[in-house]
Design an enzyme around this catalytic site. Structure first.
Site, PDB file in Angstrom:
ATOM      1  N   SER A 131       0.849  -1.197   0.000  1.00 65.18           N
ATOM      2  CA  SER A 131       0.000   0.000   0.000  1.00 65.18           C
ATOM      3  C   SER A 131       0.876   1.236   0.000  1.00 65.18           C
ATOM      4  O   SER A 131       1.988   1.224   0.555  1.00 65.18           O
ATOM      5  CB  SER A 131      -0.871   0.010   1.262  1.00 65.18           C
ATOM      6  OG  SER A 131      -1.548   1.257   1.376  1.00 65.18           O
ATOM      7  N   TYR A 134      -1.500  -0.794  10.425  1.00 67.79           N
ATOM      8  CA  TYR A 134      -1.717  -1.285   9.058  1.00 67.79           C
ATOM      9  C   TYR A 134      -0.561  -0.830   8.157  1.00 67.79           C
ATOM     10  O   TYR A 134       0.020  -1.627   7.403  1.00 67.79           O
ATOM     11  CB  TYR A 134      -3.053  -0.739   8.547  1.00 67.79           C
ATOM     12  CG  TYR A 134      -3.310  -0.930   7.066  1.00 67.79           C
ATOM     13  CD1 TYR A 134      -3.828  -2.117   6.577  1.00 67.79           C
ATOM     14  CD2 TYR A 134      -3.042   0.101   6.158  1.00 67.79           C
ATOM     15  CE1 TYR A 134      -4.073  -2.286   5.219  1.00 67.79           C
ATOM     16  CE2 TYR A 134      -3.288  -0.058   4.804  1.00 67.79           C
ATOM     17  CZ  TYR A 134      -3.803  -1.249   4.334  1.00 67.79           C
ATOM     18  OH  TYR A 134      -4.033  -1.409   2.994  1.00 67.79           O
TER      19      TYR A 134
HETATM   20  P1  NAP Z   1     -11.449  -5.852   0.023  1.00 69.71           P
HETATM   21  O1  NAP Z   1     -12.300  -5.346  -1.081  1.00 69.71           O
HETATM   22  O2  NAP Z   1     -11.860  -5.602   1.446  1.00 69.71           O
HETATM   23  O3  NAP Z   1     -11.265  -7.447  -0.186  1.00 69.71           O
HETATM   24  C1  NAP Z   1     -10.528  -8.176   0.750  1.00 69.71           C
HETATM   25  C2  NAP Z   1     -10.347  -9.595   0.254  1.00 69.71           C
HETATM   26  O4  NAP Z   1      -9.489 -10.284   1.182  1.00 69.71           O
HETATM   27  C3  NAP Z   1     -11.655 -10.391   0.211  1.00 69.71           C
HETATM   28  O5  NAP Z   1     -11.556 -11.316  -0.843  1.00 69.71           O
HETATM   29  C4  NAP Z   1     -11.649 -11.108   1.559  1.00 69.71           C
HETATM   30  O6  NAP Z   1     -12.419 -12.306   1.566  1.00 69.71           O
HETATM   31  C5  NAP Z   1     -10.172 -11.431   1.702  1.00 69.71           C
HETATM   32  N1  NAP Z   1      -9.733 -11.637   3.088  1.00 69.71           N
HETATM   33  C6  NAP Z   1      -9.772 -10.744   4.122  1.00 69.71           C
HETATM   34  N2  NAP Z   1      -9.246 -11.301   5.228  1.00 69.71           N
HETATM   35  C7  NAP Z   1      -8.872 -12.547   4.896  1.00 69.71           C
HETATM   36  C8  NAP Z   1      -8.278 -13.618   5.617  1.00 69.71           C
HETATM   37  N3  NAP Z   1      -7.959 -13.526   6.914  1.00 69.71           N
HETATM   38  N4  NAP Z   1      -8.035 -14.787   4.960  1.00 69.71           N
HETATM   39  C9  NAP Z   1      -8.347 -14.910   3.647  1.00 69.71           C
HETATM   40  N5  NAP Z   1      -8.905 -13.923   2.911  1.00 69.71           N
HETATM   41  C10 NAP Z   1      -9.167 -12.772   3.540  1.00 69.71           C
HETATM   42  O7  NAP Z   1      -9.960  -5.298  -0.071  1.00 69.71           O
HETATM   43  P2  NAP Z   1      -9.163  -4.645  -1.301  1.00 69.71           P
HETATM   44  O8  NAP Z   1      -9.397  -3.177  -1.292  1.00 69.71           O
HETATM   45  O9  NAP Z   1      -9.397  -5.435  -2.537  1.00 69.71           O
HETATM   46  O10 NAP Z   1      -7.668  -4.858  -0.773  1.00 69.71           O
HETATM   47  C11 NAP Z   1      -6.846  -5.915  -1.244  1.00 69.71           C
HETATM   48  C12 NAP Z   1      -5.431  -5.638  -0.777  1.00 69.71           C
HETATM   49  O11 NAP Z   1      -5.021  -4.347  -1.261  1.00 69.71           O
HETATM   50  C13 NAP Z   1      -5.239  -5.601   0.730  1.00 69.71           C
HETATM   51  O12 NAP Z   1      -4.017  -6.204   1.071  1.00 69.71           O
HETATM   52  C14 NAP Z   1      -5.219  -4.113   1.053  1.00 69.71           C
HETATM   53  O13 NAP Z   1      -4.486  -3.848   2.221  1.00 69.71           O
HETATM   54  C15 NAP Z   1      -4.540  -3.581  -0.184  1.00 69.71           C
HETATM   55  N6  NAP Z   1      -4.797  -2.160  -0.450  1.00 69.71           N
HETATM   56  C16 NAP Z   1      -6.063  -1.698  -0.621  1.00 69.71           C
HETATM   57  C17 NAP Z   1      -6.257  -0.326  -0.855  1.00 69.71           C
HETATM   58  C18 NAP Z   1      -7.620   0.279  -1.046  1.00 69.71           C
HETATM   59  O14 NAP Z   1      -7.714   1.543  -1.032  1.00 69.71           O
HETATM   60  N7  NAP Z   1      -8.670  -0.496  -1.254  1.00 69.71           N
HETATM   61  C19 NAP Z   1      -5.161   0.525  -0.912  1.00 69.71           C
HETATM   62  C20 NAP Z   1      -3.892   0.019  -0.742  1.00 69.71           C
HETATM   63  C21 NAP Z   1      -3.727  -1.331  -0.515  1.00 69.71           C
HETATM   64  P3  NAP Z   1     -14.035 -12.269   1.823  1.00 69.71           P
HETATM   65  O15 NAP Z   1     -14.665 -11.680   0.584  1.00 69.71           O
HETATM   66  O16 NAP Z   1     -14.395 -13.685   2.026  1.00 69.71           O
HETATM   67  O17 NAP Z   1     -14.259 -11.410   3.031  1.00 69.71           O
END
Ligand code: NAP
Length: 243
Positions: free
Chosen positions: A138, A152
């Site tokens: 991130s 985080y």
């Molecule tokens: P998201 O929409 O909340 O999706 C999270 C995904 O991770 C879902 O598929 C969820 O499964 C799965 N998950 C969560 N906890 C888990 C666990 N303990 N074991 C297995 N699977 C798990 O998140 P996102 O925005 O796509 O983020 C994905 C990655 O990008 C993360 O690492 C996040 O830190 C990073 N990121 C996001 C942003 C942002 O602005 N969105 C920015 C920078 C970095 P379920 O559907 O079953 O809950």
């Protein structure tokens, strides 16, 4: 032979967009997810519609036995060639560090750091030359997440260190390891940390004037997994609209 790629957190957001994009590019996909069965089924249906094989495996990436089960499922489709280490959480509570509970800190570290290490370990054991790992960290790794989630941000800086170190360990075996560091991306992640309007609210402080989309991150991940990036390893690719 088609590439076989594990995408953790493949049911929603960045992981789901990545799974769909990679399937369209010819990968068999094993997607890990935590508990959202309907979302995982929908992504898997799109993988199949793209003509690829795949599986959706529920589990917790912070649990070693669940992680082994995920990678064993991938072995059904052939030699593992890719890992998108992406399943992450922001924590159910955010705020200044002084106000957070130990359990809030531990869960974020367990999923975002221990989980990434366990998945990378399985990939390191199972991949051969030509394999590639992309860790999703991130922009928070360098911005620090003050008053919101410094814990985080710390896990994301650790992810970048994982990329640097593991790329040096695995380079001699012909396996590449890179990071994609997204900025603020419009996914359900922000609702999960109690800030559902973050993508809209943050637009004014992003140089490009808007949050990114999951598909824009998937494109960077797909590039780092594919042959066009064959000499990139240990790279931290920031995809954050200038933030
Ligand atoms: P998201 O929409 O909340 O999706 C999270 C995904 O991770 C879902 O598929 C969820 O499964 C799965 N998950 C969560 N906890 C888990 C666990 N303990 N074991 C297995 N699977 C798990 O998140 P996102 O925005 O796509 O983020 C994905 C990655 O990008 C993360 O690492 C996040 O830190 C990073 N990121 C996001 C942003 C942002 O602005 N969105 C920015 C920078 C970095 P379920 O559907 O079953 O809950």
């Amino acid at each position: 032979m088609s590439p076989v790629t594990v995408v953790t957190g493949g049911s929603r957001g960045i992981g789901a967009a990545t799974a769909r994009r990679l399937a369209a590019a010819g990968h068999h996909i094993v997607l890990g997810y935590h508990g959202n069965h309907a979302a995982a089924r929908a992504v898997l249906a799109d993988v199949h519609a793209a003509g690829r094989r795949g599986a959706a495996v529920p589990g917790d990436t912070a649990e070693p036995t669940d992680v082994v089960r995920l990678f064993d499922a991938a072995a059904e489709f052939g030699q593992l060639t890719g890992l998108v280490n992406n399943a992450g959480v922001g924590g159910s509570r955010t705020g200044p560090l002084a106000d957070l509970r130990v359990e809030d800190l531990r869960r974020v570290i367990d999923v975002n750091l221990v989980g990434y290490l366990l998945c990378a370990q399985q990939a390191a054991r199972r991949m051969s030359a030509g394999g590639a790992i992309v860790n999703v960290s991130s922009g928070a790794a360098t911005l620090g997440g003050p008053n919101e989630y410094v814990h985080y941000a710390a896990t994301k800086a650790a992810t970048d260190a994982l990329t640097v170190g593991l790329s040096k360990e695995l380079g001699p075996r012909g396996i590449r390891v890179n990071t994609v560091a997204p900025g603020i991306i419009d996914t359900e992640f922000h609702a999960g940390v109690g800030n559902p309007d973050k993508a809209t609210a943050a637009a004014a402080r992003i140089p490009m004037g808007r949050a990114g989309t999951a598909e824009e991150i998937a494109g960077a991940i797909a590039w780092l997994l594919g042959p066009d990036s064959s000499y990139a390893s240990g790279a931290i690719l920031r995809v954050a609209g200038g933030l």
